[in-house]
Motif scaffolding. Structure first.
Motif, mmCIF file in Angstrom:
data_model
loop_
_atom_site.group_PDB
_atom_site.id
_atom_site.type_symbol
_atom_site.label_atom_id
_atom_site.label_comp_id
_atom_site.label_asym_id
_atom_site.label_seq_id
_atom_site.Cartn_x
_atom_site.Cartn_y
_atom_site.Cartn_z
ATOM 1 N N LYS A 225 13.920 15.914 57.673
ATOM 2 C CA LYS A 225 13.859 15.530 56.262
ATOM 3 C C LYS A 225 12.411 15.355 55.817
ATOM 4 C CE LYS A 225 14.882 11.575 53.271
ATOM 5 N NZ LYS A 225 15.576 10.257 53.171
ATOM 6 N N TYR A 226 11.608 14.642 56.618
ATOM 7 C CA TYR A 226 10.240 14.331 56.212
ATOM 8 C C TYR A 226 9.279 15.487 56.473
ATOM 9 C CZ TYR A 226 11.856 9.677 55.210
ATOM 10 O OH TYR A 226 12.531 8.621 54.641
ATOM 11 N N VAL A 227 9.524 16.271 57.517
ATOM 12 C CA VAL A 227 8.679 17.446 57.744
ATOM 13 C C VAL A 227 8.893 18.458 56.622
ATOM 14 C CG1 VAL A 227 8.256 19.415 59.267
ATOM 15 C CG2 VAL A 227 8.530 17.123 60.242
ATOM 16 N N ARG A 228 10.127 18.617 56.180
ATOM 17 C CA ARG A 228 10.376 19.525 55.064
ATOM 18 C C ARG A 228 9.686 19.036 53.786
ATOM 19 N NH1 ARG A 228 13.991 23.610 55.067
ATOM 20 N NH2 ARG A 228 14.975 24.044 57.087
ATOM 21 N N GLN A 229 9.709 17.737 53.554
ATOM 22 C CA GLN A 229 8.975 17.202 52.410
ATOM 23 C C GLN A 229 7.486 17.477 52.555
ATOM 24 O OE1 GLN A 229 9.806 13.081 51.508
ATOM 25 N NE2 GLN A 229 12.011 13.349 51.773
ATOM 26 N N ALA A 230 6.970 17.255 53.771
ATOM 27 C CA ALA A 230 5.550 17.465 54.016
ATOM 28 C C ALA A 230 5.140 18.920 53.803
ATOM 29 C CB ALA A 230 5.200 17.020 55.439
ATOM 30 N N LEU A 231 6.017 19.844 54.181
ATOM 31 C CA LEU A 231 5.743 21.272 54.023
ATOM 32 C C LEU A 231 6.121 21.802 52.642
ATOM 33 C CD1 LEU A 231 7.069 22.528 57.486
ATOM 34 C CD2 LEU A 231 4.683 22.301 56.798
ATOM 35 N N ASN A 232 6.723 20.926 51.849
ATOM 36 C CA ASN A 232 7.223 21.331 50.530
ATOM 37 C C ASN A 232 8.291 22.410 50.652
ATOM 38 O OD1 ASN A 232 7.332 21.039 47.724
ATOM 39 N ND2 ASN A 232 5.827 22.653 47.378
ATOM 40 N N TRP A 233 9.142 22.259 51.665
ATOM 41 C CA TRP A 233 10.285 23.138 51.870
ATOM 42 C C TRP A 233 11.536 22.468 51.320
ATOM 43 C CZ3 TRP A 233 10.097 25.345 57.572
ATOM 44 C CH2 TRP A 233 8.935 26.129 57.718
ATOM 45 N N PRO A 234 12.533 23.231 50.897
ATOM 46 C CA PRO A 234 13.771 22.616 50.398
ATOM 47 C C PRO A 234 14.523 21.884 51.497
ATOM 48 C CG PRO A 234 14.016 25.004 50.603
ATOM 49 C CD PRO A 234 12.567 24.712 50.819
ATOM 50 N N ALA A 235 15.275 20.886 51.108
ATOM 51 C CA ALA A 235 16.095 20.141 52.062
ATOM 52 C C ALA A 235 17.177 21.044 52.623
ATOM 53 C CB ALA A 235 16.717 18.928 51.383
ATOM 54 N N ARG A 236 17.645 20.698 53.810
ATOM 55 C CA ARG A 236 18.712 21.468 54.453
ATOM 56 C C ARG A 236 19.829 20.513 54.841
ATOM 57 N NH1 ARG A 236 20.071 23.680 59.953
ATOM 58 N NH2 ARG A 236 18.915 21.904 60.732
ATOM 59 N N ASN A 237 21.014 20.732 54.326
ATOM 60 C CA ASN A 237 22.167 19.881 54.647
ATOM 61 C C ASN A 237 23.067 20.604 55.632
ATOM 62 O OD1 ASN A 237 21.470 17.769 52.816
ATOM 63 N ND2 ASN A 237 22.145 19.089 51.129
ATOM 64 N N VAL A 238 23.342 19.943 56.748
ATOM 65 C CA VAL A 238 24.133 20.566 57.812
ATOM 66 C C VAL A 238 25.311 19.667 58.157
ATOM 67 C CG1 VAL A 238 24.112 21.377 60.194
ATOM 68 C CG2 VAL A 238 22.089 21.685 58.774
ATOM 69 N N ASN A 239 26.503 20.240 58.198
ATOM 70 C CA ASN A 239 27.674 19.566 58.728
ATOM 71 C C ASN A 239 27.865 20.053 60.154
ATOM 72 O OD1 ASN A 239 30.273 18.747 59.477
ATOM 73 N ND2 ASN A 239 31.018 18.834 57.361
ATOM 74 N N TRP A 240 27.490 19.219 61.133
ATOM 75 C CA TRP A 240 27.534 19.660 62.526
ATOM 76 C C TRP A 240 28.942 19.960 63.003
ATOM 77 C CZ3 TRP A 240 23.968 15.047 63.948
ATOM 78 C CH2 TRP A 240 22.665 15.361 63.586
ATOM 79 N N MET A 241 29.933 19.281 62.436
ATOM 80 C CA MET A 241 31.298 19.480 62.906
ATOM 81 C C MET A 241 31.849 20.846 62.453
ATOM 82 S SD MET A 241 31.864 16.873 64.675
ATOM 83 C CE MET A 241 31.329 15.182 64.906
#
Length: 373
Positions: free
Chosen positions: A354-370
């Motif tokens: 979450k924070y590395v993506r913010q730092a890189l200015n990349w979009p968030a990624r939502n994953v449902n592991w199940m």
């Protein structure tokens, strides 16, 4: 009786037939061509002048870092090989520096094993393919079946070192490195931290949070985890500053008490930031099963907030991961209350992502592991 005779004849006929050209023969098979892994680019080794190809720090810093850091740098944590083979199967052989194959709290498959992932396309990314038992210090062997020309990534042992690693491919098969990553993914993720950063106590070499994080971001990983020895010395800031990274992750609090944290946390950040002002930095609380911030966690949070307010333009690329976002609330994320198990590692990686993506200015990624992504 006639049916039995016919069946026996059929079996004999099958045994007599020659194996297909891609078949892997038992006992290292004469049909295999063996490639020294040193023929491939080694991901995760940021410096060329290391004591041997499988070490993580350059020889010239031996007297600048602590003896513990230097000794631990000979472990191959996070180092990886990427290649393709035109045959459906290949074999990996590896030998180890230390006869200590496992530790009391995590298994030989992580400490001394190799872990294979396969690239399954842009929509699925890197997916687990194979790992197996480690039988001894010398000449472990594993057959892997991925399918022809599927990009493979082999993680090397986490808490042991390599003396030799070879990949056997069928005679006539092509064997070559995976092409360079796409633009925007060519600089490495550099993670400096503790035994947890190094990979303790996941079940496999690819399941440490730093490895998961780099895979999910599709970035090369430089794993500078040093068990019990990551204490934010100035020499380590200088070393990190030598690497033109996509992002730095600094995760050392488990190895420092409050006094050392107060003495070193901010000077380390200022030193590293001065060397590479345009590279974002993500720091973190110490992950604990209690998920309650300690006094040193709170001190680091306050320091990061103060720096960001001090000069928003200068420190706008500094972020901090709180411990409340590092573990699940089900009580099952840890082996010993400190080191994450596989379940915990997935959550720590998700928190950092979450924070590395913010730092890189990349979009968030939502994953449902199940259900998959």
């Amino acid at each position: 009786m006639k049916k039995c005779i016919a069946a026996s004849s059929f079996i004999c006929l099958l045994v007599a037939l020659p194996a297909p050209s891609w078949a892997i023969q038992e006992g290292s098979g004469a049909s295999l061509v063996w490639h020294d892994a040193r023929e491939l680019p080694l991901e995760g080794r940021a410096w060329a002048d290391t004591p041997d190809p499988w070490c993580r720090l350059p020889v010239r810093v031996k007297d600048k870092v602590t003896p513990s850091v230097w000794s631990l740098s000979k472990w191959s944590a996070g180092l990886a090989l990427r290649f393709t083979c035109s045959a459906p199967k290949f074999v990996i052989k590896w030998s180890l520096k230390s006869p200590r194959l496992a530790w009391p709290h995590f298994p030989a498959t992580n400490v001394s094993g190799v872990d294979v992932y396969a690239w399954r396309g842009d929509d699925r990314g890197w997916r687990y393919a194979k790992c197996q038992k480690v039988w001894g210090q010398n000449t472990n062997e594993m057959e892997v079946a991925l399918g022809p020309n599927v990009p493979a990534m082999i993680y090397l042992p986490t808490y042991n070192g390599i003396t030799d690693l070879r990949i056997g491919v069928p005679e006539g098969a092509t064997f070559k490195p995976v092409p360079e990553r796409p633009e925007g993914h060519r600089k490495p993720l550099v993670v400096f931290g503790t035994s947890i950063t190094e990979g303790a106590c996941a079940s496999r070499a690819g399941m440490g949070y730093a490895m998961i994080l780099a895979r999910d971001l599709d970035l090369e990983l430089v794993n500078l985890g040093f068990a019990g020895a990551a204490q934010q010395e100035p020499a380590m800031a200088d070393l990190l500053g030598e690497i033109d990274a996509a992002c730095y992750v600094v995760d050392c609090l488990h190895n420092m008490d409050l006094a050392k944290t107060k003495a070193r946390f901010e000077p380390f950040l200022r030193r590293l930031h001065a060397l590479r002002p345009n590279i974002p930095i993500v720091t973190a609380d110490a992950c604990t099963a209690s998920m309650k911030p300690s006094a040193k966690d709170l001190f680091c949070r306050e320091t990061v907030n103060r720096l960001r307010k001090e000069d928003p333009k200068l420190w706008g690329n500094l972020f901090h991961l709180p411990c409340e976002e590092m573990f699940p609330w089900d009580g099952d994320p840890s082996v010993d209350g400190c080191h994450p198990n596989d379940w915990g590692m997935k959550f720590v990686a998700k928190g950092f992502e979450k924070y590395v993506r913010q730092a890189l200015n990349w979009p968030a990624r939502n994953v449902n592991w199940m259900k998959g992504q």
